[in-house]
Scaffold this active site. Structure first.
Site, short mmCIF file in Angstrom:
data_model
loop_
_atom_site.label_atom_id
_atom_site.label_comp_id
_atom_site.label_asym_id
_atom_site.label_seq_id
_atom_site.Cartn_x
_atom_site.Cartn_y
_atom_site.Cartn_z
N LYS A 124 41.51 -64.71 -30.56
CA LYS A 124 41.20 -66.08 -30.15
C LYS A 124 39.75 -66.27 -29.73
O LYS A 124 39.09 -67.22 -30.15
CB LYS A 124 42.08 -66.45 -28.95
CG LYS A 124 42.94 -67.66 -29.16
CD LYS A 124 43.82 -67.94 -27.94
CE LYS A 124 44.10 -66.80 -27.03
NZ LYS A 124 43.73 -67.02 -25.63
N ARG B 142 48.01 -73.35 -20.92
CA ARG B 142 48.84 -72.17 -21.14
C ARG B 142 50.26 -72.37 -20.62
O ARG B 142 51.09 -71.48 -20.81
CB ARG B 142 48.23 -71.00 -20.37
CG ARG B 142 47.44 -70.02 -21.21
CD ARG B 142 46.90 -68.97 -20.25
NE ARG B 142 46.63 -67.70 -20.87
CZ ARG B 142 45.40 -67.29 -21.21
NH1 ARG B 142 44.37 -68.10 -21.06
NH2 ARG B 142 45.23 -66.09 -21.70
N ARG C 249 40.83 -52.31 -27.78
CA ARG C 249 39.74 -53.02 -27.13
C ARG C 249 39.56 -52.53 -25.68
O ARG C 249 38.44 -52.40 -25.18
CB ARG C 249 40.02 -54.53 -27.12
CG ARG C 249 38.86 -55.34 -26.58
CD ARG C 249 39.12 -56.83 -26.67
NE ARG C 249 39.90 -57.32 -25.55
CZ ARG C 249 40.33 -58.57 -25.43
NH1 ARG C 249 40.10 -59.44 -26.36
NH2 ARG C 249 41.02 -58.94 -24.37
N ARG D 104 38.15 -53.60 -19.91
CA ARG D 104 38.55 -54.78 -19.13
C ARG D 104 39.67 -54.40 -18.17
O ARG D 104 40.62 -53.73 -18.56
CB ARG D 104 39.03 -55.89 -20.08
CG ARG D 104 38.02 -56.98 -20.26
CD ARG D 104 38.48 -58.00 -21.28
NE ARG D 104 39.71 -58.70 -20.90
CZ ARG D 104 40.09 -59.83 -21.50
NH1 ARG D 104 39.36 -60.38 -22.44
NH2 ARG D 104 41.21 -60.40 -21.14
N ARG E 182 51.33 -59.34 -20.20
CA ARG E 182 50.69 -60.55 -20.72
C ARG E 182 51.43 -61.09 -21.94
O ARG E 182 51.53 -62.29 -22.14
CB ARG E 182 49.22 -60.24 -21.10
CG ARG E 182 48.33 -60.07 -19.87
CD ARG E 182 46.97 -59.51 -20.24
NE ARG E 182 46.16 -60.47 -20.95
CZ ARG E 182 45.13 -60.14 -21.75
NH1 ARG E 182 44.82 -58.88 -21.93
NH2 ARG E 182 44.43 -61.06 -22.34
P1 AMP Z 1 41.92 -64.83 -21.54
O1 AMP Z 1 40.50 -64.40 -21.55
O2 AMP Z 1 42.10 -66.22 -22.10
O3 AMP Z 1 42.85 -63.85 -22.18
O4 AMP Z 1 42.35 -64.94 -20.01
C1 AMP Z 1 42.36 -63.80 -19.18
C2 AMP Z 1 43.23 -64.04 -17.95
O5 AMP Z 1 42.71 -65.16 -17.21
C3 AMP Z 1 44.66 -64.43 -18.24
O6 AMP Z 1 45.48 -63.30 -18.48
C4 AMP Z 1 45.05 -65.16 -16.97
O7 AMP Z 1 45.26 -64.26 -15.90
C5 AMP Z 1 43.77 -65.92 -16.64
N1 AMP Z 1 43.78 -67.25 -17.28
C6 AMP Z 1 42.97 -67.69 -18.28
N2 AMP Z 1 43.26 -68.96 -18.62
C7 AMP Z 1 44.28 -69.34 -17.81
C8 AMP Z 1 45.06 -70.52 -17.68
N3 AMP Z 1 44.85 -71.59 -18.47
N4 AMP Z 1 46.02 -70.56 -16.73
C9 AMP Z 1 46.25 -69.50 -15.95
N5 AMP Z 1 45.60 -68.34 -16.04
C10 AMP Z 1 44.62 -68.25 -16.96
#
Ligand code: AMP
Length: 188
Positions: free
Chosen positions: A14, A89, A128, A134, A145
């Site tokens: 993504k 989300r 990754r 990370r 996740r």
């Molecule tokens: P991502 O980089 O989009 O995979 O986001 C990494 C982490 O940030 C996720 O696993 C959540 O813990 C948090 N996060 C990102 N976007 C959201 C969202 N819209 N709502 C809640 N948590 C989020």
């Protein structure tokens, strides 16, 4: 005017695809995950609070997330559109985004769903994690996740499908192949 949401399971590519789409359509790439990580790197209160959830693979509470998105979408660079990556989300975030957009007089043009096989993307994330280190990329957290995505995020695709906004693109293949599929479903 290109106002888009990009959605798909963790590890589906993504973030990479979002960067390419944002460049192609000259729209800002708004990643809630990236904003949380930037806040953490700067040591802000928001970043420290968000980390408690991110490191467990859980979603950060809406009370922290929604206002952050509302503020970001109110910035002038979204005048000709935006690409939301990682938001909404949850069903509650869909409602909140509807309210934010209505407030700002904006509408959504499409929701791009990157589809991917769960086991394959889990393996991608493990690879990754080894490379980037990370904190939310340990195997237990990755599996969590995936479950959280299936339980909380997949249901929102049905909502946007009903609105006729969803365009699916197969996320398996090279970065260029997937990018070309997304451009094709968006009509070029
Ligand atoms: P991502 O980089 O989009 O995979 O986001 C990494 C982490 O940030 C996720 O696993 C959540 O813990 C948090 N996060 C990102 N976007 C959201 C969202 N819209 N709502 C809640 N948590 C989020």
């Amino acid at each position: 005017m290109t106002s888009l949401i990009l959605i798909g399971p963790p590890g589906a590519g993504k973030g990479t695809q979002a960067t390419l789409i944002a460049e192609r359509y000259s729209i800002p790439h708004i990643s809630t995950g990236a904003i949380f990580r930037a806040n953490l790197a700067e040591g802000t209160e928001l970043g420290v609070e968000a980390q408690k959830y991110m490191e467990r693979g859980e979603y950060v509470p809406d009370s922290l997330t929604n206002s952050m998105v509302g503020n970001r979408l109110a910035q002038p660079d979204t005048a000709n559109g935006f690409l939301l990556d990682g938001y909404p989300r949850t069903l509650a975030q869909v409602d909140e985004l509807d309210a934010i957009l209505a407030d700002l007089g904006k509408t959504l043009d499409a929701v791009v769903e990157i589809t991917a096989d769960v086991e394959e993307v889990t393996q991608r994330l493990l690879a990754r994690a080894a490379k980037e280190g990370r904190a939310d990329d340990t195997e237990d957290v990755i599996r969590r996740r995936m479950v959280v995505y299936a339980e909380q995020t997949e249901p929102i695709i049905a909502v946007y499908t009903e609105r006729g906004l969803v365009r699916k693109a197969d996320g398996m293949g090279t970065i260029d192949e997937v990018h070309a599929r997304i451009v094709a479903v968006l009509g070029g």
